[in-house]
Design an enzyme around this catalytic site. Structure first.
Site, PDB file in Angstrom:
ATOM      1  N   GLY A  44      38.979  48.004  34.811  1.00  0.00           N
ATOM      2  CA  GLY A  44      38.968  47.690  36.235  1.00  0.00           C
ATOM      3  C   GLY A  44      39.957  46.620  36.664  1.00  0.00           C
ATOM      4  O   GLY A  44      40.485  46.664  37.765  1.00  0.00           O
ATOM      5  N   ASP A 100      37.642  42.771  38.038  1.00  0.00           N
ATOM      6  CA  ASP A 100      37.857  43.351  39.361  1.00  0.00           C
ATOM      7  C   ASP A 100      36.787  42.897  40.346  1.00  0.00           C
ATOM      8  O   ASP A 100      37.084  42.554  41.481  1.00  0.00           O
ATOM      9  CB  ASP A 100      37.926  44.893  39.279  1.00  0.00           C
ATOM     10  CG  ASP A 100      36.756  45.523  38.530  1.00  0.00           C
ATOM     11  OD1 ASP A 100      35.842  44.791  38.062  1.00  0.00           O
ATOM     12  OD2 ASP A 100      36.744  46.759  38.386  1.00  0.00           O
ATOM     13  N   ASP A 103      29.494  41.621  40.488  1.00  0.00           N
ATOM     14  CA  ASP A 103      28.395  42.322  41.155  1.00  0.00           C
ATOM     15  C   ASP A 103      27.096  41.635  40.739  1.00  0.00           C
ATOM     16  O   ASP A 103      26.767  40.566  41.241  1.00  0.00           O
ATOM     17  CB  ASP A 103      28.482  43.798  40.755  1.00  0.00           C
ATOM     18  CG  ASP A 103      27.481  44.689  41.475  1.00  0.00           C
ATOM     19  OD1 ASP A 103      26.965  44.292  42.518  1.00  0.00           O
ATOM     20  OD2 ASP A 103      27.204  45.791  40.979  1.00  0.00           O
ATOM     21  N   GLY A 105      26.590  40.239  37.885  1.00  0.00           N
ATOM     22  CA  GLY A 105      26.981  39.089  37.066  1.00  0.00           C
ATOM     23  C   GLY A 105      26.755  39.298  35.575  1.00  0.00           C
ATOM     24  O   GLY A 105      27.199  38.489  34.762  1.00  0.00           O
ATOM     25  N   LEU A 108      30.203  39.468  33.531  1.00  0.00           N
ATOM     26  CA  LEU A 108      30.920  38.201  33.368  1.00  0.00           C
ATOM     27  C   LEU A 108      30.129  37.211  32.524  1.00  0.00           C
ATOM     28  O   LEU A 108      30.705  36.466  31.751  1.00  0.00           O
ATOM     29  CB  LEU A 108      31.262  37.606  34.731  1.00  0.00           C
ATOM     30  CG  LEU A 108      32.586  38.129  35.269  1.00  0.00           C
ATOM     31  CD1 LEU A 108      32.797  37.723  36.712  1.00  0.00           C
ATOM     32  CD2 LEU A 108      33.754  37.660  34.423  1.00  0.00           C
ATOM     33  N   ASP A 159      36.594  51.946  40.014  1.00  0.00           N
ATOM     34  CA  ASP A 159      36.426  53.390  39.802  1.00  0.00           C
ATOM     35  C   ASP A 159      35.035  53.879  40.147  1.00  0.00           C
ATOM     36  O   ASP A 159      34.079  53.100  40.248  1.00  0.00           O
ATOM     37  CB  ASP A 159      36.659  53.716  38.322  1.00  0.00           C
ATOM     38  CG  ASP A 159      35.511  53.217  37.433  1.00  0.00           C
ATOM     39  OD1 ASP A 159      35.166  52.020  37.527  1.00  0.00           O
ATOM     40  OD2 ASP A 159      34.935  54.033  36.682  1.00  0.00           O
ATOM     41  N   ARG A 165      40.944  54.697  40.493  1.00  0.00           N
ATOM     42  CA  ARG A 165      41.520  53.392  40.123  1.00  0.00           C
ATOM     43  C   ARG A 165      42.942  53.238  40.643  1.00  0.00           C
ATOM     44  O   ARG A 165      43.423  52.130  40.833  1.00  0.00           O
ATOM     45  CB  ARG A 165      41.552  53.229  38.594  1.00  0.00           C
ATOM     46  CG  ARG A 165      40.176  53.131  37.942  1.00  0.00           C
ATOM     47  CD  ARG A 165      40.327  52.566  36.544  1.00  0.00           C
ATOM     48  NE  ARG A 165      39.188  52.790  35.660  1.00  0.00           N
ATOM     49  CZ  ARG A 165      38.122  51.987  35.601  1.00  0.00           C
ATOM     50  NH1 ARG A 165      38.017  50.938  36.387  1.00  0.00           N
ATOM     51  NH2 ARG A 165      37.143  52.254  34.747  1.00  0.00           N
TER      52      ARG A 165
HETATM   53  P1  IMP Z   1      28.186  43.374  37.024  1.00  0.00           P
HETATM   54  O1  IMP Z   1      27.995  43.290  35.551  1.00  0.00           O
HETATM   55  O2  IMP Z   1      27.009  43.968  37.723  1.00  0.00           O
HETATM   56  O3  IMP Z   1      28.634  42.082  37.675  1.00  0.00           O
HETATM   57  O4  IMP Z   1      29.277  44.465  37.285  1.00  0.00           O
HETATM   58  C1  IMP Z   1      30.593  44.239  37.080  1.00  0.00           C
HETATM   59  C2  IMP Z   1      31.280  45.544  36.797  1.00  0.00           C
HETATM   60  O5  IMP Z   1      30.670  46.625  37.475  1.00  0.00           O
HETATM   61  C3  IMP Z   1      32.686  45.460  37.313  1.00  0.00           C
HETATM   62  O6  IMP Z   1      33.564  45.063  36.290  1.00  0.00           O
HETATM   63  C4  IMP Z   1      32.948  46.861  37.781  1.00  0.00           C
HETATM   64  O7  IMP Z   1      33.523  47.584  36.708  1.00  0.00           O
HETATM   65  C5  IMP Z   1      31.607  47.457  38.095  1.00  0.00           C
HETATM   66  N1  IMP Z   1      31.317  47.498  39.550  1.00  0.00           N
HETATM   67  C6  IMP Z   1      30.453  46.746  40.242  1.00  0.00           C
HETATM   68  N2  IMP Z   1      30.424  47.057  41.553  1.00  0.00           N
HETATM   69  C7  IMP Z   1      31.318  48.047  41.700  1.00  0.00           C
HETATM   70  C8  IMP Z   1      31.780  48.809  42.843  1.00  0.00           C
HETATM   71  O8  IMP Z   1      31.384  48.623  44.023  1.00  0.00           O
HETATM   72  N3  IMP Z   1      32.713  49.760  42.574  1.00  0.00           N
HETATM   73  C9  IMP Z   1      33.208  50.003  41.331  1.00  0.00           C
HETATM   74  N4  IMP Z   1      32.826  49.313  40.244  1.00  0.00           N
HETATM   75  C10 IMP Z   1      31.895  48.343  40.423  1.00  0.00           C
HETATM   76 MG    MG Z   2      34.273  49.318  36.061  1.00  0.00          MG
END
Ligand code: IMP
Ligand code: MG
Length: 179
Positions: A44, A100, A103, A105, A108, A159, A165
Site C-alpha cells: 500500500g 498508506d 485505520d 492501528g 502499525l 487497494d 492501487r
Molecule cells: P489497520 O491495521 O486497521 O490500521 O489497517 C491498516 C491497513 O489496512 C492499511 O495498511 C491498509 O492496507 C488497509 N486499509 C485500511 N483502511 C483501508 C481503506 O479504506 N482502503 C484500503 N485499504 C485500507
Molecule cells: Mg492494504
C-alpha cells in the site's frame, strides 16, 4: 472518473502538494541527523514512499516490510503478521515507518513493536491517511497527510483485493464493487 469510484477525495495535484509539505516537515524534523532509514509497508505505501522520499533532502536508506491483514475484504483481521523480514540493520539508526493508511492501528502497532525491538536510535511513523474514528489500539502517527472519514477508499496505493492501487487519485469505492 473511474466507473467504480463514487467520489474523488484527493486529486493527484492535491496529493502531490501535501506530499511536498510532508517532505518539508520531515526535513525540518530530521535536520540534525546524518541519515534516515525509511521502512515502507508494502504494497500500500509504494506510491506514497516513492513520492515522499524524493522530497527528503538528507541521505536515505530504504527497506520494505510486508504485513498480512486483509483477506480480500474491507475488514482487517485483528492480528496482522509480518511476512517479509527486514534486511537492513536498524540498531542505532533513525527510522521512519511509512504506511498508506492508519485505520484500526493493528498494523502499525505490530510493525512499530517489531522495529522497536531492533533498538533504533529513534522511531517515527508517517501515514498518508488517517481514519481517526476507527482507531482500536493506541498508536500516534508523527506525520499525517490527510484525515478521512470512516469510508473505504482506494487509489494511490490503496487497494481492494489488490486492485485500484494504480489510480493517481484517492476516491471512494462504490459499495457494489466491495465484494
Ligand atoms: P489497520 O491495521 O486497521 O490500521 O489497517 C491498516 C491497513 O489496512 C492499511 O495498511 C491498509 O492496507 C488497509 N486499509 C485500511 N483502511 C483501508 C481503506 O479504506 N482502503 C484500503 N485499504 C485500507
Ligand atoms: Mg492494504
Amino acid at each position: 472518473m473511474h466507473p467504480h469510484i463514487s467520489e474523488i477525495l484527493f486529486s493527484e495535484q492535491v496529493i502531490a502538494q501535501r506530499i511536498r509539505e510532508l517532505g518539508n516537515e520531515i526535513n525540518r524534523h530530521f535536520a540534525q541527523i546524518d541519515e534516515l532509514t525509511v521502512i515502507s509497508i508494502i504494497n500500500g505505501a509504494i506510491p506514497f514512499t516513492a513520492d515522499l522520499i524524493r522530497q527528503i533532502d538528507l541521505p536515505v536508506r530504504i527497506d520494505c516490510i510486508r504485513v498480512s491483514s486483509y483477506q480480500n475484504a474491507t475488514s482487517p483481521v485483528q492480528a496482522p503478521n509480518i511476512i517479509n523480514a527486514l534486511r537492513l540493520d536498524l540498531r542505532d539508526r533513525h527510522v521512519l515507518i511509512l504506511d498508506d493508511i492508519l485505520d484500526t492501528g493493528h498494523t502499525l502497532k505490530k510493525v512499530y513493536q517489531s522495529i522497536a525491538d531492533l533498538h533504533p536510535a529513534s522511531l517515527q511513523f508517517g501515514v498518508l491517511l488517517e481514519k481517526k474514528a476507527r482507531r482500536a489500539v493506541e498508536v500516534q502517527p508523527d506525520f499525517v497527510g490527510f484525515q478521512i472519514p470512516d469510508a473505504f477508499v482506494v487509489g494511490y496505493g490503496l487497494d481492494f483485493a489488490e486492485r485500484y492501487r494504480n489510480l493517481p487519485f484517492i476516491g471512494l469505492l462504490k459499495p457494489e464493487f466491495q465484494q
